[in-house]
Design an enzyme around this catalytic site. Sequence first.
Site, short mmCIF file in Angstrom:
data_model
loop_
_atom_site.label_atom_id
_atom_site.label_comp_id
_atom_site.label_asym_id
_atom_site.label_seq_id
_atom_site.Cartn_x
_atom_site.Cartn_y
_atom_site.Cartn_z
N HIS A 153 -9.19 -53.79 10.20
CA HIS A 153 -8.87 -52.88 9.07
C HIS A 153 -9.63 -51.55 9.17
O HIS A 153 -9.86 -50.89 8.17
CB HIS A 153 -9.17 -53.52 7.71
CG HIS A 153 -8.70 -54.94 7.58
ND1 HIS A 153 -7.49 -55.29 7.01
CD2 HIS A 153 -9.27 -56.11 7.98
CE1 HIS A 153 -7.35 -56.61 7.05
NE2 HIS A 153 -8.41 -57.13 7.63
N SER A 274 -11.31 -23.77 18.43
CA SER A 274 -10.53 -23.19 17.34
C SER A 274 -10.76 -21.69 17.35
O SER A 274 -11.85 -21.22 17.64
CB SER A 274 -11.00 -23.79 16.01
OG SER A 274 -10.69 -22.90 14.95
N LYS A 280 -15.62 -26.15 16.39
CA LYS A 280 -14.63 -27.20 16.66
C LYS A 280 -14.42 -27.48 18.14
O LYS A 280 -14.44 -26.58 18.97
CB LYS A 280 -13.27 -26.81 16.03
CG LYS A 280 -13.32 -26.66 14.53
CD LYS A 280 -12.87 -27.89 13.76
CE LYS A 280 -11.55 -28.42 14.13
NZ LYS A 280 -10.53 -28.23 13.12
N ASN A 282 -11.40 -29.69 19.62
CA ASN A 282 -10.24 -30.47 19.18
C ASN A 282 -9.69 -31.35 20.30
O ASN A 282 -9.54 -30.90 21.44
CB ASN A 282 -9.14 -29.53 18.68
CG ASN A 282 -9.57 -28.78 17.43
OD1 ASN A 282 -10.35 -29.30 16.63
ND2 ASN A 282 -9.10 -27.56 17.30
N GLU A 287 -4.14 -36.08 20.82
CA GLU A 287 -3.15 -35.96 19.75
C GLU A 287 -1.74 -35.86 20.33
O GLU A 287 -0.78 -36.44 19.79
CB GLU A 287 -3.45 -34.74 18.90
CG GLU A 287 -4.76 -34.84 18.15
CD GLU A 287 -5.17 -33.50 17.56
OE1 GLU A 287 -4.92 -33.28 16.37
OE2 GLU A 287 -5.72 -32.65 18.30
N TYR A 314 33.86 -48.41 32.30
CA TYR A 314 33.19 -47.12 32.12
C TYR A 314 33.78 -46.34 30.95
O TYR A 314 35.00 -46.30 30.75
CB TYR A 314 33.33 -46.29 33.41
CG TYR A 314 32.70 -44.92 33.29
CD1 TYR A 314 31.34 -44.73 33.53
CD2 TYR A 314 33.45 -43.80 32.92
CE1 TYR A 314 30.75 -43.48 33.42
CE2 TYR A 314 32.88 -42.55 32.79
CZ TYR A 314 31.52 -42.39 33.04
OH TYR A 314 30.95 -41.16 32.92
N GLN A 319 27.66 -41.01 30.27
CA GLN A 319 27.05 -39.83 30.89
C GLN A 319 25.78 -39.42 30.12
O GLN A 319 24.92 -38.75 30.66
CB GLN A 319 28.07 -38.69 30.91
CG GLN A 319 27.56 -37.40 31.52
CD GLN A 319 28.70 -36.46 31.85
OE1 GLN A 319 29.39 -36.65 32.84
NE2 GLN A 319 28.92 -35.47 31.01
N1 ARG Z 1 29.18 -37.50 35.43
C1 ARG Z 1 29.67 -38.80 35.19
C2 ARG Z 1 28.60 -39.66 34.51
O1 ARG Z 1 27.48 -39.33 34.60
C3 ARG Z 1 30.09 -39.46 36.46
C4 ARG Z 1 31.12 -40.53 36.29
C5 ARG Z 1 32.38 -39.93 35.87
N2 ARG Z 1 33.44 -40.90 35.86
C6 ARG Z 1 34.59 -40.69 35.21
N3 ARG Z 1 35.46 -41.65 35.23
N4 ARG Z 1 34.85 -39.58 34.59
O2 ARG Z 1 28.87 -40.64 33.86
#
Ligand code: ARG
Length: 460
Positions: A153, A274, A280, A282, A287, A314, A319
């Site tokens: 504490h 400072s 001071k 610091n 920090e 994907y 990205q």
């Molecule tokens: N610049 C894209 C990324 O970083 C690469 C992959 C792009 N693929 C796509 N199907 N558009 O994700």
Amino acid sequence: MWGGRFAGGPAAIMQRINASIGFDRRLYAQDIRGSEAHCRMLVRQKIIGAEDGRAILDGLARIRDEIERGDFPFREELEDIHMNVEARLAELIGDAAGRLHTARSRNDQVATDFRLWVRDAIDGMEAALAALQAVLIDRAEEHAATVMPGFTHLQAAQPVTFGHHLLAYVEMIGRDRGRLVDARRRLNECPLGAAALAGTSFAIDRFATAADLAFDRPTANSLDSVSDRDFALEFLSAAAISAVHLSRLAEELVVWTSAQFRFVRLSDGFTTGSSIMPQKRNPDAAELVRAKTGRVIGDLTSLLVAMKGLPLAYSKDMQEDKEPVFEATDTMELAIAAMTGMVRDMSVETETMARAAGAGFTTATDIADWCVRALDMPFRQAHHVAGRLVRLAEDRGCGLDHLSLADMRTVEPRLTEDARAVLAVASSVASRTSFGGTAPERVRAAVAAARDRWLAETAR
Ligand code: ARG
């Protein structure tokens, strides 16, 4: 790149929101390395001709050179690092460049590049943490017998040794390293050859490209290969936890360097003055280490949120995986280095610490333990005796170890000179010899064990 299907170009704002070249150029080395491995495999599998393969490898080497010399013509309209490299390759070697993308997609390409990048980042962060441990262990050895108040504490609790306190951080950082090593192990599978999402009809050899890129094996499922970023999340989680550890040590340095504590003095190299208050010094670096933790936690949070609810495989959302990882890597590199410098260079005010170690009746537990041992008193009753001694010392305006035996006997007549002896700070810490305890002899053994465990060649 997809001119066959499109008549008009993208709107200017589309180009801006879509482009990642501003940051993913940091993947250039991994992108070229991945392309080289892919090209060599295509030649070996007779998917492209040896001559085209040679031209591609020569062109890629020139591109690496151009980027490293700083005269590569990066173009935002080419969106990302992958298309920038490929377009430049076509300028340099002509039509053969178009064969490199056989049996590959940017989806498996970027997944591969990014794994390679994160793998290097893990290695760099782990080495930096090991260097911090080395400095902490050296300072712990130096201060194996330096006493200070231990806190709970933030109230003085029991005396501990400063070396023991520093070794607590060695353990925390050791676990941070362990998390990085674990993450690396799971990361180390190669997505290249998953192609867009479904695999490819070409007779590629994914085991060969995986080995070429020092991955343990190819990833098992093409959809998973291009759609998860959990390896980046694990890295960011490990980084965030480590940043939290650094912030705690940083906070202690801030507290310890204050005029009210004066346990530690940071070197001139790691303090600022400072402009208005000449007295001071610091602890800005401490920090800032404390504050930068917020960025790393934010980086983890932002990628967790970006990934949440994405359907396979994907999506362009992914990205957004790169900037948090880059920022966390850069931030941690700076924070770990600053912490290493501060700990290495700080001077320890052993006398102030020793004085504070005895203040606040920190050896009250020791007299209770003595009553248990010498008088066979149940601990709860012994606790009561010690509490009354504290009150007596408070009334007298002195420390526990300055009470006279006669005074002490008004509380418990069976107390002896032996009992008074346990009230000294040095005997208090020396008595805490249990495994993992704070006694100087334990700390010296722990220093040796920590060197073996964390700093030996075989530590990984
Ligand atoms: N610049 C894209 C990324 O970083 C690469 C992959 C792009 N693929 C796509 N199907 N558009 O994700």
